[in-house]
Structure formats: structure tokens, C-alpha cells
Enzyme design. Sequence first.
Site, PDB file in Angstrom:
ATOM      1  N   ASP A  45       0.839  -1.368  -0.309  1.00  8.45           N
ATOM      2  CA  ASP A  45      -0.007  -0.124  -0.037  1.00  8.45           C
ATOM      3  C   ASP A  45       0.761   1.289  -0.023  1.00  8.45           C
ATOM      4  O   ASP A  45       0.222   2.215  -0.228  1.00  8.45           O
ATOM      5  CB  ASP A  45      -0.877  -0.009   1.068  1.00  8.45           C
ATOM      6  CG  ASP A  45      -0.200  -0.047   2.777  1.00  8.45           C
ATOM      7  OD1 ASP A  45       1.133  -0.254   2.635  1.00  8.45           O
ATOM      8  OD2 ASP A  45      -1.088  -0.317   3.452  1.00  8.45           O
ATOM      9  N   ARG A 262      -4.349   5.108   5.892  1.00  6.89           N
ATOM     10  CA  ARG A 262      -5.028   4.791   4.600  1.00  6.89           C
ATOM     11  C   ARG A 262      -5.900   5.590   3.973  1.00  6.89           C
ATOM     12  O   ARG A 262      -6.599   6.417   4.524  1.00  6.89           O
ATOM     13  CB  ARG A 262      -4.967   3.127   4.454  1.00  6.89           C
ATOM     14  CG  ARG A 262      -3.730   2.514   4.572  1.00  6.89           C
ATOM     15  CD  ARG A 262      -3.245   2.153   3.074  1.00  6.89           C
ATOM     16  NE  ARG A 262      -4.079   1.350   2.456  1.00  6.89           N
ATOM     17  CZ  ARG A 262      -4.628   0.157   2.708  1.00  6.89           C
ATOM     18  NH1 ARG A 262      -3.596  -0.526   3.193  1.00  6.89           N
ATOM     19  NH2 ARG A 262      -5.474  -0.266   1.833  1.00  6.89           N
ATOM     20  N   TYR A 270       0.892  -2.837  11.978  1.00 10.56           N
ATOM     21  CA  TYR A 270       1.613  -3.968  12.024  1.00 10.56           C
ATOM     22  C   TYR A 270       1.829  -4.159  13.525  1.00 10.56           C
ATOM     23  O   TYR A 270       1.997  -3.366  14.231  1.00 10.56           O
ATOM     24  CB  TYR A 270       3.029  -3.568  11.319  1.00 10.56           C
ATOM     25  CG  TYR A 270       2.865  -3.338   9.926  1.00 10.56           C
ATOM     26  CD1 TYR A 270       2.816  -4.658   9.023  1.00 10.56           C
ATOM     27  CD2 TYR A 270       2.626  -2.254   9.337  1.00 10.56           C
ATOM     28  CE1 TYR A 270       2.966  -4.476   7.663  1.00 10.56           C
ATOM     29  CE2 TYR A 270       2.805  -2.104   7.710  1.00 10.56           C
ATOM     30  CZ  TYR A 270       2.876  -3.309   7.100  1.00 10.56           C
ATOM     31  OH  TYR A 270       2.988  -3.298   5.755  1.00 10.56           O
ATOM     32  N   PRO A 345       7.810  -5.786   5.293  1.00 13.88           N
ATOM     33  CA  PRO A 345       6.657  -4.811   4.578  1.00 13.88           C
ATOM     34  C   PRO A 345       6.597  -3.536   5.468  1.00 13.88           C
ATOM     35  O   PRO A 345       6.234  -2.520   4.723  1.00 13.88           O
ATOM     36  CB  PRO A 345       5.493  -5.626   4.658  1.00 13.88           C
ATOM     37  CG  PRO A 345       5.482  -6.462   5.812  1.00 13.88           C
ATOM     38  CD  PRO A 345       7.071  -6.996   5.808  1.00 13.88           C
TER      39      PRO A 345
END
Lengths: 637, 637
Positions: A45, A262, A270, A345
Amino acid sequence: MTGSIDLIIGAGPSGLAVAYWMAQYGINARIIDKRGTKLFRGHADGLRSRTLELFDSMGFAHRVMEEGYHAAAFMFWRPDGKGGLQRTGQQQSSIHASSPYRMALLTQGRIERFLLDAIRGTSSLDVERGVIGESLSYDESLENDPQAYPITVQLRTLSEAEATPAPIPGTCPYHPAPDDRDDLIQKRKHEVGTVETIRAKYLIGCDGAHSWTRKQLNIPFEGSHLDHIWGVMDVVPITDFPDIRWPSSIDGPHGHLLMITREGNIVRLYVPLQEDDEVVADSFDRSTVTLDMLRERVKKIMAPYDFDFKICHWWAAYQVGRRLTPTVNKGRMYLVGDAVHTHSPKIGLGMNMSIQDGLNLGWKLGLVLKGMASPSILDTYASERHQLAQKVLDFDQRWGSFFLKKAKQKQQGLVVSQKEQDEMQAAMQEAFVENELFAEGHVAFYKASPLVHKGSTAMATHLVAGERFPAALIRNQADGQPWWTTRLLKSDGRFRILLLAGDVRRQDQQSCLSAISDRLTELLKRFTPPEQKLDSVIEVKAIHSAPVDEVELSDFPPIVRQFDENEGWDYSKVWSDSECFWDQQCKGNAYELWGVDRSKGAMVVLRPDQHVGWMGELEDVAGVTEYFEGIFHEVKP
Amino acid sequence: MTGSIDLIIGAGPSGLAVAYWMAQYGINARIIDKRGTKLFRGHADGLRSRTLELFDSMGFAHRVMEEGYHAAAFMFWRPDGKGGLQRTGQQQSSIHASSPYRMALLTQGRIERFLLDAIRGTSSLDVERGVIGESLSYDESLENDPQAYPITVQLRTLSEAEATPAPIPGTCPYHPAPDDRDDLIQKRKHEVGTVETIRAKYLIGCDGAHSWTRKQLNIPFEGSHLDHIWGVMDVVPITDFPDIRWPSSIDGPHGHLLMITREGNIVRLYVPLQEDDEVVADSFDRSTVTLDMLRERVKKIMAPYDFDFKICHWWAAYQVGRRLTPTVNKGRMYLVGDAVHTHSPKIGLGMNMSIQDGLNLGWKLGLVLKGMASPSILDTYASERHQLAQKVLDFDQRWGSFFLKKAKQKQQGLVVSQKEQDEMQAAMQEAFVENELFAEGHVAFYKASPLVHKGSTAMATHLVAGERFPAALIRNQADGQPWWTTRLLKSDGRFRILLLAGDVRRQDQQSCLSAISDRLTELLKRFTPPEQKLDSVIEVKAIHSAPVDEVELSDFPPIVRQFDENEGWDYSKVWSDSECFWDQQCKGNAYELWGVDRSKGAMVVLRPDQHVGWMGELEDVAGVTEYFEGIFHEVKP
């Protein structure tokens, strides 16, 4: 048996990036993917500044800007010593002077949408979904014959059941964006079960960390498999945590939590699934992880703030694998993206690396497949991207070590003083600043090669051969409109010679321009097929330093003012680095940004990916000629 | 016989604007159009600042900005006295401090695309193409019954031949944008020839200057039919005229030429088809006009510069009709856009007036059809838009008179001195500046009505009840992102109470906010159906004047911080008028723009179209209550 110029395996961001170039160059390529539909939610993302600049040159950065979250600062939270948490710092992005973009956050599903639309805009190339490779063979004896098809691949068309990933428990129903609706329906090129054998000149494996292609090529995936298990989830949080709409981290007594803001009201979290003192937990089975375990871990770390959610778009449990292949190709078969490198990530680089890998290989392959350049330029894919992948892994390790160190201290029962905590946060912030240009993709460390000439930099002291051309807002001479260079230097497959023509009100600059115009015309003719337009392989653009109002387009020589019998004069090639009364961002300071003398200018060559390939004095046609002689085949008259 | 809540006749920009609101309010409407496909080229192309602001609130201004040409200045050309032409002035737009947008130019075909996509994004409403009305009857006795269907219309489905306009000779083949490709294929809801009788509660005639609806209603179209014949064409010019990529005009010895820069390499040219001394030419037959006649006229006026073209996208010959209907409705049947008013296309207002007409009527109709407001609010459609149409015609006349005067002087053989020419140009430039706010749609002169309360303006000295809310760039409290008010004040059908909360670091402002929060909650409950969210009819937003970093979202009362059990806290309702370190345009000066005291603030009500409906002191809940009591029906508990 059917033939294909090249076969791309995998239609994620890296495969679509390669396909983008095939579409631009008009190459008859095929692209397959084992999934029955495109991706809609979850996975990567993060889009770094440089990736967005590339998207601008591909025509769709504005779609990301419209839909995504724009990250410009990061918040740090720590225990307040009274059982609570407190905001202890804010790290601001510092790159806004040198790029139209900072980091943006948007689901990979939308990025695939934009890439697919860009491909469809210029070609009939379409992803063949629900198709896997079943066998692969390679005839090395044909490797050096450009006309040969040394690769043979057997493909099989999957059923809907085979091509549909298992649903993720606990996720909410998906409401697709209107333009994604058609893609929910699975379509097949061939009937289910069809086995097709195809031959290809080149094969590009973009099939991810568990790459089938990599296994077929017997290329090892070297590195560590770290045991720490993390959870990641895209949820609509129900929380009173004050910075839930800022990218932020909490370093609390129960572990570390990373929150990435987002699009819409989504937040990605996370979270380590073990307490820090359970760092190496061999007994922990990843398959037993549930969404509720992630929920409970976040609740614990975020306390005393509330946390819960009812809407979850996607989640996963993963173990960080920091791995790299020792090579990126075997003959004419290449690996791209996650098939080459994996890392955490959490550093927000994965999709960027994959897309930029694909773009880096794609244009070179396009030039080779069109017979314009020697296959030897493909070697620069390895030399440019493999070293960068190694650097990303190092960067990942460095970031990871901050968390690891903390965990170790705790594991060993060490009491971490306030001072030590402060020092660590300061060290993290320092590392952030130091690494920002790297993380945002503003430095890439591409080495000298036929595509990168490292010579004198005296005429453009802030440009570096091999690096991206720094973005600036400049004005079109014909209509005065301000454009970011990222938009006007389109990713359309052409090299560009930029005549930084200096102050063209001066007679000496005018004379110089006239003189080089004729010589550059001769140069372009040597590499451009006679039936094509003179600017179809290499385009010349001028960016002068005089005010728009004080010169006329007709002052410029034919090389930047071409005439077409159907469309008239070309207004896209002359630009001015000057102020614009209706756009305060356009300050007329691009020459300063590039370190170029406003009077006498310079000449710069940009590759199709807008990296600086060569630079020299404005009149150095000999130098630029030598550069292109090292890349292009001369056309036969 | 089928029923429809309302029937929209005509799917041009005005019809689609009405349909946009039907989609937003979830009204079961139908929209028909006689053409078999949407428009792709030609017709209107000018979008004024205010229209773009509305598009921003509808979610697609960014698509216009990406594709269109942005006009910020206009160039004047006149004879140089030596047989040539010279640039004699530049008129710059001056509105860039008060709006994110200036004028943009883009073909109506794309605007229809964006409107269609916005409608499809929220509803299943789709245009029924290739359908005409054949008869219309109206039962006046049912007019006052909100549940009745007083309108009966007979519709007929046309064949492809009937629904396809004659091709325009001399135009090039059309290469549609990728997202317009599907619309090239004609589709029908019913079989060709089907005759359907439908009943409707309301009818909206958006069927243009030659409106079938207007004729059925027997509403006259009053005004002058001016005899001067003009040509208009969208071409890719082949010319050495220096300002061909700037909006510009030439006043040459052979007439007046208006050039409007457009997307891509297109230019729209307006040219009189007779010499000035043939102004009233009864013998001139418009149907004999050819594209070559336009070409030759432009060549003559633009000489000594070259002019020609090979690519023509669209052209037409027209006679300016300056006409207005005396009324905009008959009972529940309304006329919108060109069906009400026509004027010269050269002033670039047509599409803007039509869209804004449709938007003005649409939200009122939506509220009435949902049973939320009394049908009497529909009267404001006439009072607001009809007077404005008259003003546009006056404006058109004033502009036209400049050209007419010049033509007359020439016709009478008068020698126009250099001084007179200079005076006229100065007068034109003065008129341009004087009229800019009007032309860009920043002033609309809406009168007092139940929807516009004209009271004291002391608390917001730069706001005017009835006018648009001036656009400003402000920051979201939760994430710090800068947004233009035009984007955050979405056109989603809701009224908005803006709490310009002042400096919320002060205790007195905090107390005031808490007190009004409870009272406003009570107010909202009176007008919101109990099964709906409290902000579904009227939304309260706060814009305070303290820096984002110095207050927390949790400082704000529940009315602007609502909790949803699935989605958590609402982060969209609290905003800060403060500087943003990464966006230089965001200066924290919105309160000054609105004329509001930074300490104590004010309260403002915006209608669904972002016009100011009411304003008062921050604590004046009684005043705002009275305003809404005049509009909404109280819900029954």
C-alpha cells in the site's frame, strides 16, 4: 504451439510495470496470472515519492493523489511513566522542495487498476487470468540469435475454484470501486483445462516471493528466515487514540505497534504477535493465528487507549524473510520484484521496488525487442537493480535492529533507562532523515554503464549521472502553463536530450542553439527509422531560463519546433524556467535546483525512465553522439 | 402505463446535473435523450471557476484539471499599422486568491462522461438513449397532491438511423477516450418503435434551445434573433500565429476572430462569416455555409500569419439568438438550461449556466420528492436562476456591443482613430475586470427566500447570504491534511451548519461550543428521520482558528465528533484554519477571507449547493433553528 515475443508471468505491480512498456513499444507480449481476478484489497500500500513521479510520467499520478492518503509526517508515542502513553516526537518529511510528491498510501488493488488502464489506453494487451505455468525449458544454443525463441513454456487454464484464493476469515464483504466492478467476474481466454505450449523470446518472472519461475530456473533465494511473527491488518479502527489518522508508532511496555494511515477511514496496523520476551518462539505456529489474536495484541499495546474494530478489509500473519537471489536472470529469463528480493513490509518499499524493477527492465527489453538496441543493455538491469535490492535489505536490517535491540534488552531483563530510550528515539529519527532520500527513491546509485556516462559534472553541479532528474515546475513556452517535469517527460519509450538553453535573449546562446540544432538533427537521423518521425526514438526538448514573455517560440530552431503536415507546429518542446503569476509554486528556480548556470546552460540526456544518462556542455554534440552510439544500432538507409 | 417519480428529458449537462441529485437522494427517476449515444465532440467547452468548484464537491474536478486547458490570461491582437498584426495587451485573471480554479476548457463530451460516472457511482440510474417524447398532458387538478402523478408523457424508442445526427462534413474520424469507447455503441432499453406511456410527479425539460418540452408547455421564447452569422470550429491549427496556444482575439481589418485554447492541440475559433460591412445580410443562407468558408475567413483575418488545418473535430454555423422564456415552469413541469435562455456561446457561460440551473433545481426537487421539504421551496428555482439568466443576457449584450460598435463604425465608413481603438480596448479590459467575478460565477445575486436569510453580516463581513461560500484551503484536525472547502463540503444532498468556532484554546469558546452542541443535537433530531444517522439531513462541521497541533479532536463536543458502532469516531467534521508546513498554499487565512473574527468565530449555514443560507453569531441557535423551520418538515417521532 503458439509464439509470443515475450511472456510475463504474474500480473501484480511488477508484471504490470513490464507490460506497461510492452504496450508503449507495441510489443506483442503476453501476460498471465494464476489468480482468476485482479487484486482488490490488502497486500502492498505504500507509494514513495519517486514511484509517484514515475506514475506522473505514465499519466495517472493524479488518480493516486485523489484517492490515497498523503503522508507528510510521522508521530512517535512512548510510555508516559504513569501507566499511559504520550506523543514524544513528530518527524516531518523534508523533500517537498524537490518533488511534487511525498509518500502516498493506497491499496495495491487500485494501483493495479491504474496500471491496467494505462496499458489499455495504448494497446490491446490484456492479462490472461487463471493461467499457470506447468513446465519450462530453455534451449541455450539459441540464446544469441535475436530471432530465435529459446524458451518453451506449457500453460494451463485453471477453473474458477483453482484460481480463487481461499477467503480470509473475518474480513467484510467487498464493495468495489465502480471502475473495478467488471473485474470481479472471472474471465478466461481459453476453456478451463486447456494446456497450451508457447515459445517465447524472453520470459519475465514477476510471480512474487514464492516465484514458480525462480524455482524452474533453479535460482536460490538466499538469506535469513526470521522467526518473529507479525500480524498485519487493514481495519476501520474504533479507537480514541489521538493520532490514529497520522502514520505513527507506539513503543509500549507490551511491544511495538506501527500504524499506517490509509485511504478512506482505513488504517493498516503492524503488530508483533508475541511479547518481546518471546522473540524466538519455535513452537509458535503461524497457521494458528487468528484475527482476534491481532486484535488482542493491538488492544494490549495501545492501552490505556481503547481499540477495536468491526470492519476488516484484509489481514495476514507473516514472518519476515530477508532474502535475495544471487542473480536476476538465466539467459533470456529474468526475475523481477519479490521474486528477487523480500524484506519487511514495514519499511514501505516493497511495491516501489517491484514497480521500479519492472519499469527498469521493461524499457530496455522494449528497445531490444524492437531491434533498436543491443541485448547487452539488458545487463544493466542486474547492475542497477540488484545492488539496490541489497541496499534495501541493508536498510531493512538497520530499521529492524532498532526494534530487535529493544527486544533483546527486555529479553535479557535489562532495565532501559529514560536516557537510553531518548537516545534510541533520537537515533531512529536521525536514521529517518539520513535515509529519506533513499527511501523515497530520490537516490538509486546506478553505476556507470553504456546507459550511464559518468563524466564531468561542472555544468550541472546538482545533477548526478545515473540518478533521477530532479523534478521542477516549469512553463510551456507556447501557452505559459506550468507543468512538473515529471509530467512533461512522459514515459513513452523515448530517450530525451534536454537543451538547458540558458538565457536565450543573448545572441551567443541563440547562435549556439542554431548550430547544435543542425548537428542534433543529423544525430537523430542516424538512429531513427526513415519512415518514422524524427523525434520517435530520441526527443529533443529545450528548457531555457528567460521569462516566457520575453521570447517567442519562433526564436527556437527546428529541432525543438518540428512541423507536421497534419498537426502543424509542435508546441510541446520548448519550456521556460520562469515565474508564473497564477501559480506560486512555480518560482523559476529549476536551474538552481539542477545547479546549472542561468546564462549558458547545459545539455542533459534522460533515459526513458528519466534517469540522467549523460550530461555535458550545451554545445557538446560530440559527447552526446558518443553516448547514443554506445546504445543504439544505426539505422540502414 | 408505468410510473416514475420524475422524468428528465434531455441528457446534456443540465439534464445530467438534475440526474446527479436524483442519484444522490436515491430518487427513482428516469432520464431520456433523443440521441442514440452521448455527445463526444464539439458544442460547449468552457468551465468557469464556480462550476469547477461544484465539480470538486461532486468528486471529479481533478479529471477536468487533468484533461482540460487552464485559462489564466487572454491576449489582444490588433493591426500594427504596417499591414501586420501586433499583440497589444494581456488580460490576466485575478481570482486566484479566492478559488482553487480559474476557467478550464474541455469538450462537453468529457464533462458528460464525468457526470455519468458520478451518477453511476451512487445509483443505478442510467440514461435511456434514442427515446423521444411524443405527447404530454398535465392534470392541473392533481397539482397540489404530493402523491399524485399529474403528468402523462408518451415516449417512443427510436431506431439507430433516427437517433443518429447527420454527420458533419469535413470532420475527422473520432478516436474516443478509452473510457468513452463503450458508449459508442447504441443501446436501447426497449425495442425500436416501442411506445410507452408513463406518468410522472415532476417533469424536467432539459432539451436545449429547441426544447420539445417548452413547445408542449406553450412557453414562449422571447428575444431577438440576431442576423449576424458566425462560424465556430474545433480544429488542430497549422499556423505561425504566436499566441495560438493562448486564449486570444484579433481585431483586424477584415473582422474579429476569437480563439479559445483547448485540450490537447485543439483550438476553438469563432469567426463572423461576413465582412463587418455586410452585418445585416438577409440574403445569406446559413445552410450554405461550408467548413472551407470558415477556413477562408480565418485565413483572411489572421493574415499575414499563416492559417490552415487538416484535422477538424467539429464545426457549425450559427446565428446568435438572445432569448429568454418569461417563466421557467408550468405547475410541476420545469425548464432548465438552454430551454430557458440562449445567448452568444462566445462569452463561455452556456454550459455553466445549464449545469448550475440543473444543480439548483435538482437538490430542491430531491428534498421535496423525499417529503422532507415543502414544494414551495421550488419557487426559489425561478427567483434565483431566472434573474441570473437575465443578467447573463445583459452581459452578453454588453460584450456583443463592443464588436457591434466597431462593425457599425466601419459600415458607416467612419475612420476609427488609433485613440478610439485604444479607448475601446481599454473599455473592454475594464469590462472584463468588472465582470470577472460574475462571469466566473462568484456572484449570483440570489434573493431573500426561505432558503436565503438576509440578516446581519457583522460576524462575517465578507460573506453574503445567497452567495457561494468562498473557497479556502484548511486542515483536517484528525490528520492535518489540507483540503479545499470545495472538496470537503460535498454535494451529497445535506445542508451544513459550519461552526466557525474561533480560537478553541480559549475557555470561553470551549464553553460556547459545548453549550450549542446539545442545542444543535436537539435541532437536528427534529428534522432527521429517527432511523437515520443524525447528520444525514443537516451536517454540523467545525472550522476553528487554532493551530492543528495545539488542540486535540477530543476537545470537541459530540455534535462534530460522532461515534458509529461500526466505523468508530467520525474524523471528517473538525477542521483548522492554520498553516501547513508541506503546502505553501495553505496559509491559515480563511477567517480573514470570510471576514470572521479569529477569536470568537461565527455560525454559517450552507445549502446543499454551498450557497450561504444563513449566518449569525456562534451561539445563535435560535436563529439557525428558525431558518430550518422555514424549510424542513418536522419528523414525526
